[in-house]
Design a protein around this motif. Structure first.
Motif, PDB file in Angstrom:
ATOM      1  N   UNK A  81      32.587  23.321  44.131  1.00 12.68           N
ATOM      2  CA  UNK A  81      32.653  23.185  42.672  1.00 12.68           C
ATOM      3  C   UNK A  81      33.234  24.423  42.004  1.00 12.68           C
ATOM      4  N   UNK A  82      32.940  25.622  42.532  1.00  9.16           N
ATOM      5  CA  UNK A  82      33.482  26.849  41.943  1.00  9.16           C
ATOM      6  C   UNK A  82      35.009  26.888  42.033  1.00  9.16           C
ATOM      7  N   UNK A  83      35.532  26.420  43.173  1.00  7.85           N
ATOM      8  CA  UNK A  83      36.987  26.377  43.350  1.00  7.85           C
ATOM      9  C   UNK A  83      37.608  25.392  42.375  1.00  7.85           C
ATOM     10  N   UNK A  84      37.001  24.211  42.244  1.00  5.16           N
ATOM     11  CA  UNK A  84      37.554  23.196  41.353  1.00  5.16           C
ATOM     12  C   UNK A  84      37.508  23.665  39.894  1.00  5.16           C
ATOM     13  N   UNK A  85      36.426  24.325  39.515  1.00  2.88           N
ATOM     14  CA  UNK A  85      36.322  24.844  38.147  1.00  2.88           C
ATOM     15  C   UNK A  85      37.396  25.904  37.896  1.00  2.88           C
TER      16      UNK A  85
ATOM     17  N   UNK B  35      40.820  24.180  37.453  1.00  3.20           N
ATOM     18  CA  UNK B  35      40.932  23.590  36.110  1.00  3.20           C
ATOM     19  C   UNK B  35      41.212  24.668  35.071  1.00  3.20           C
ATOM     20  N   UNK B  36      40.541  25.815  35.213  1.00  6.17           N
ATOM     21  CA  UNK B  36      40.722  26.897  34.233  1.00  6.17           C
ATOM     22  C   UNK B  36      42.136  27.449  34.251  1.00  6.17           C
ATOM     23  N   UNK B  37      42.826  27.292  35.392  1.00 10.58           N
ATOM     24  CA  UNK B  37      44.208  27.776  35.514  1.00 10.58           C
ATOM     25  C   UNK B  37      45.230  26.665  35.244  1.00 10.58           C
ATOM     26  N   UNK B  38      44.747  25.500  34.851  1.00 10.25           N
ATOM     27  CA  UNK B  38      45.649  24.399  34.524  1.00 10.25           C
ATOM     28  C   UNK B  38      46.227  23.689  35.719  1.00 10.25           C
TER      29      UNK B  38
ATOM     30  N   UNK C  25      53.490  25.065  45.589  1.00  8.41           N
ATOM     31  CA  UNK C  25      54.190  26.146  44.887  1.00  8.41           C
ATOM     32  C   UNK C  25      53.659  26.267  43.457  1.00  8.41           C
ATOM     33  N   UNK C  26      53.325  25.131  42.826  1.00  8.57           N
ATOM     34  CA  UNK C  26      52.729  25.168  41.488  1.00  8.57           C
ATOM     35  C   UNK C  26      51.332  25.788  41.532  1.00  8.57           C
ATOM     36  N   UNK C  27      50.589  25.516  42.589  1.00  2.40           N
ATOM     37  CA  UNK C  27      49.289  26.173  42.777  1.00  2.40           C
ATOM     38  C   UNK C  27      49.461  27.689  42.770  1.00  2.40           C
ATOM     39  N   UNK C  28      50.453  28.178  43.477  1.00  2.10           N
ATOM     40  CA  UNK C  28      50.691  29.615  43.562  1.00  2.10           C
ATOM     41  C   UNK C  28      51.144  30.191  42.226  1.00  2.10           C
ATOM     42  N   UNK C  29      52.010  29.470  41.522  1.00  2.00           N
ATOM     43  CA  UNK C  29      52.481  29.938  40.214  1.00  2.00           C
ATOM     44  C   UNK C  29      51.300  30.085  39.249  1.00  2.00           C
ATOM     45  N   UNK C  30      50.428  29.085  39.229  1.00  2.00           N
ATOM     46  CA  UNK C  30      49.355  29.058  38.232  1.00  2.00           C
ATOM     47  C   UNK C  30      48.178  29.963  38.581  1.00  2.00           C
ATOM     48  N   UNK C  31      48.090  30.410  39.835  1.00  2.00           N
ATOM     49  CA  UNK C  31      46.949  31.253  40.211  1.00  2.00           C
ATOM     50  C   UNK C  31      47.362  32.676  40.596  1.00  2.00           C
TER      51      UNK C  31
END
Length: 302
Positions: free
Chosen positions: A31-35, A38-41, A79-85
Motif C-alpha cells: 500500500x505504501x508503494x501504491x500511495x 499515486x502521489x507522483x501521478x 520509462x514514464x515510471x522513471x520520469x515521474x519518480x
C-alpha cells in the motif's frame, strides 16, 4: 474468500477461481508503494481489490497481445515510471565503493571459475555436446567479463568525482509476465520495488526477456524517453556484460539448454549496443565538427 472452485499457479502467482470471478492472491502489503505512485501521478499499476490477513487480493487480468507489441507498451510505461519518480540526492561514496568492489570480486570469481572449467573440459578425450558448445564460445565469455571490468572501472572513476546523482522508484522485476496490456497498461508484482539507480529496471527487463525479444530497438525507444547519463550507460554496460556461471552438473539435455541460453545471450548482447554505439559515435563526430567550426569562426573574426 467464499466459494472457491479451483486454485492454480501461473508464473509464480496463486490464482483463485471463485463464483464471483478470478483473483490473484499475494502475501504482503504494498500500500505504501501504491500511495507513493499515486502521489507522483503514476497510475499504471494493478491496484489491490482488498486485503485479507496480510494477503493482497487482485482481480485477475490477462492479455493476448503479441509479445513484440506488448514490449513496446511496457517500455513506454516503465520509462514514464522513471520520469515521474526521478529525484536527486548527494552521492554516497561508500555505496559507490561497495558496488565497485563487489562487482570486481564477482568478476574475478567468474574468471577463475571459467578458467578452471575450461582446463577441466579440455583435458577430456571426449567432450559432451554442452561442453563442446561452451568451449567454442569460451573466448566470447572472457571478452564479456573483460568488458564488464572495463566499464565498471570507468564508471567508478567518473562516479567518485560527482556530488549529486539521480534515482528513481524501480519496479525492480520488469518483464512481460509482470505487465498487463489490455484496455489498461498495468505493471504488477511490486514486491521488489525500491529507490535506486535507474539502470536496474532495463537490465532486469533484458535479463528476463532477452530470448524472446529484439532489444536494440527497445533500448532506442527507452533512450528516447529517458536518456541515460554517461555514468548510467557505463554501469548498465558493466551489468549486461557480466555473464553468469554455468554449472554442468545436470543431464546432457539440461546442460545443453543452459549453455545455449548463454550463447543466445552473448549474441543478443553484441547486437544490443550496435545501434546505440553507432548513434553515439555519430553524435560525437557532430560535436567535434561543431567545435572545429566554432574554432575556425573565432579565428576568422580575429
Amino acid at each position: 474468500m467464499n466459494n472457491i472452485n479451483k486454485i492454480s499457479f501461473c508464473n509464480g502467482e496463486k490464482i483463485i477461481n471463485t463464483n464471483t470471478g478470478k483473483y490473484i492472491i499475494k502475501e504482503g502489503n504494498n500500500s505504501n508503494i501504491y500511495n507513493y505512485l499515486r502521489s507522483r501521478g503514476f497510475n499504471n499499476f494493478l491496484d489491490v481489490e482488498k486485503s485479507i490477513n496480510n494477503n493482497e487480493v487482485y482481480l485477475y487480468r490477462n492479455d493476448n497481445l503479441k509479445k513484440e507489441d506488448k514490449a513496446i507498451d511496457l517500455v513506454n510505461v516503465f520509462s514514464m515510471l522513471h520520469i515521474k519518480t526521478t529525484s536527486y540526492k548527494e552521492i554516497n561514496l561508500d555505496k559507490i565503493k561497495q558496488v565497485y568492489e563487489d562487482t570486481n570480486r564477482k568478476l574475478d570469481e567468474l574468471f577463475r571459475y571459467y578458467y578452471n572449467l575450461q582446463d577441466k573440459i579440455e583435458s577430456k578425450v571426449y567432450m559432451s555436446p554442452a561442453e563442446y558448445l561452451l568451449i567454442r564460445n569460451i573466448s566470447n565469455i572472457y571478452k564479456f567479463l573483460n568488458k564488464s571490468k572495463y566499464y565498471i572501472e570507468k564508471w567508478y572513476n567518473l562516479k567518485i568525482k560527482q556530488t549529486r546523482e539521480r534515482i528513481v522508484l524501480l519496479h525492480n522485476n520488469i518483464s512481460l509476465n509482470n505487465f498487463i496490456d489490455d484496455k489498461d497498461l498495468l505493471l504488477k508484482n511490486w514486491d521488489k520495488s525500491k529507490k535506486d539507480w535507474v539502470v536496474y529496471d532495463f537490465y532486469n527487463f533484458y535479463r528476463n526477456n532477452y530470448k524472446d525479444l529484439e532489444f536494440s530497438s527497445l533500448f532506442s525507444i527507452y533512450q528516447s524517453k529517458y536518456k541515460f547519463s554517461i555514468d548510467e550507460v557505463l554501469l548498465f554496460k558493466s551489468l549486461v556484460y557480466k555473464v553468469w556461471k554455468i554449472e554442468l552438473n545436470s543431464s546432457n539435455y539440461n546442460n545443453c539448454v543452459m549453455v545455449n541460453d548463454l550463447v543466445i545471450y552473448l549474441e543478443k548482447t553484441n547486437n544490443l549496443f550496435l545501434e546505440y554505439d553507432k548513434k553515439q559515435q555519430e553524435a560525437d563526430k557532430d560535436k567535434f565538427k561543431e567545435k572545429n567550426n566554432n574554432i575556425e569562426s573565432s579565428s576568422n573574426k580575429e
